[in-house]
Design an enzyme around this catalytic site. Structure first.
Site, PDB file in Angstrom:
ATOM      1  N   HIS A 124      -6.416  -1.078  11.233  1.00 55.35           N
ATOM      2  CA  HIS A 124      -5.887  -1.687  10.018  1.00 55.35           C
ATOM      3  C   HIS A 124      -6.914  -2.665   9.459  1.00 55.35           C
ATOM      4  CE1 HIS A 124      -2.835  -2.627   7.148  1.00 55.35           C
ATOM      5  NE2 HIS A 124      -2.578  -3.835   7.588  1.00 55.35           N
ATOM      6  N   CYS A 132      -5.463   0.574   3.299  1.00 53.43           N
ATOM      7  CA  CYS A 132      -5.665  -0.844   3.614  1.00 53.43           C
ATOM      8  C   CYS A 132      -7.112  -1.275   3.385  1.00 53.43           C
ATOM      9  CB  CYS A 132      -5.241  -1.135   5.048  1.00 53.43           C
ATOM     10  SG  CYS A 132      -6.042  -0.079   6.286  1.00 53.43           S
ATOM     11  N   GLN A 163       0.800  -1.214   0.000  1.00 54.25           N
ATOM     12  CA  GLN A 163       0.000   0.000   0.000  1.00 54.25           C
ATOM     13  C   GLN A 163       0.835   1.267   0.000  1.00 54.25           C
ATOM     14  OE1 GLN A 163      -1.734  -1.027   3.966  1.00 54.25           O
ATOM     15  NE2 GLN A 163      -1.424   1.142   4.429  1.00 54.25           N
ATOM     16  N   ASN A 219      -1.833  -9.442   4.218  1.00 55.09           N
ATOM     17  CA  ASN A 219      -1.611  -8.048   4.570  1.00 55.09           C
ATOM     18  C   ASN A 219      -1.321  -7.241   3.303  1.00 55.09           C
ATOM     19  OD1 ASN A 219      -1.323  -5.789   6.169  1.00 55.09           O
ATOM     20  ND2 ASN A 219       0.412  -6.562   7.340  1.00 55.09           N
TER      21      ASN A 219
END
Length: 340
Positions: A287, A147, A141, A307
């Site tokens: 997150h 995110c 990112q 992630n």
């Protein structure tokens, strides 16, 4: 004194104190060589010797913390390791990667009943949607709090593959630039549900190949309807805190977007094993990530989580997060999936 100057002064004081007390044990020829190797491996350059000394001091302190953690054999279920974020303090890292617009989650009577519900249908012991081609490689990112967009596209990529048999990398930048009217804030955070609302009303989302990621807010929305590759027919938010519902959705539907507390220093250098931190909160979301499977390792249950911090973080961009341990880090607090 301005806040930036104050923060920089605090950093220099931190490094100075650290070097005075620890340089004898850590600033050795071996440590110096390791620092040079780490810089070359991660393409690190600094504007001045003073700045490099500052970053090296932080790196050495992080190295000490990693060793201290890994030396606690038998008491922890995961290990830490040095990575490309080694020259950042925990506070700097949190500011760069863990900002997620907070949204209050109301736990009403209906939700509470959902938490108590138990399903009779047997679930497989393990599920991994990566092995069947439903998951694109982990992305990065950058210094953009996007995110939420990555977790949303991850859900849709899995559903699109399920429908067409073709794995398409979807455009996070499309969401960043175009969904502000639905409650997102571009590179300042957002929620996957808002992204799905936008796609439903908009009638589609483009692929990465036609709407490339820039890791910054675009000046305008450049969505081209003729380039749309999929839309969203509906989405569902699962019962608050119900890990069984989350596990079942992952098994039966596909990858599921979740929000978590990833603000702890232990997240910065996660390397392997099943992550569990008693300090993680269940209602402090900073997150958004994607649950792509679950399983058991040496008797410890876990979720497989994708992630958006690049493939050099964690287990090639993934983390195994504790499953069945009272909703650790809030992984089951706000799960959501969509259908295409």
């Amino acid at each position: 004194m301005s806040r930036p100057r104050y923060l920089m002064m605090q950093l220099y004081l931190f490094v100075a104190c650290f070097l005075i007390t620890n340089c004898t044990s850590l600033t050795t020829p071996s440590a110096n060589q390791d620092w040079e190797t780490w810089k070359n491996l991660n393409g690190k350059t600094y504007s001045s010797k003073k700045t490099e000394a500052l970053r090296k001091g932080i790196w050495l302190e992080n190295l000490r913390r990693i060793k201290e953690h890994n030396d606690k054999e038998g008491t922890l279920t995961y290990t830490m390791g040095m990575n490309g974020f080694g020259d950042l303090t925990p506070q700097e890292f949190a500011r760069l990667f863990n900002t997620h617009k907070r949204k209050e989650v109301l736990v009403n009577n209906q939700t509470q009943e959902g938490m108590k519900a138990r399903h009779s249908q047997h679930l497989p012991e393990s599920v991994d949607w990566r092995t069947s081609g439903h998951v694109t490689p982990p992305k990065y990112q950058g210094q953009c709090y996007s995110c939420w967009a990555f977790s949303a596209t991850g859900v849709l990529e899995g559903q699109l593959f399920k429908k067409t048999g073709k794995l398409t990398v979807l455009s996070e930048q499309n969401l960043i630039d175009c969904s502000r009217g639905h409650g997102t804030f571009g590179c300042n955070g957002g929620w996957s549900s808002s992204a799905f609302d936008y796609i439903i009303e908009n009638g589609g989302i483009e692929a990465e190949s036609t709407y490339a990621y820039t890791a910054k807010d675009g000046e305008s929305c450049k969505y081209n309807a003729s380039e749309s590759v999929t839309s969203v027919s509906s989405y569902k938010i699962l019962p608050y805190g119900d890990e069984e519902a989350l596990t079942r959705a992952v098994a039966e539907i596909g990858p599921v977007a979740v929000v978590i507390d990833a603000g702890l220093p232990s997240w910065q250098f996660y390397s392997s094993g099943v992550f569990y931190d008693a300090n993680c909160q269940t209602n402090a979301f900073n997150h958004a990530v994607l649950v792509v499977g679950y399983g058991v390792q040496a008797g410890t249950k876990y979720y497989i989580v994708k992630n958006s911090w690049g493939q050099n973080w964690g287990q090639s961009g993934y983390i195994l997060m504790a499953r069945g341990r009272t909703n650790n880090c809030g992984i089951a607090s706000f799960p959501i999936y969509a259908l295409v």
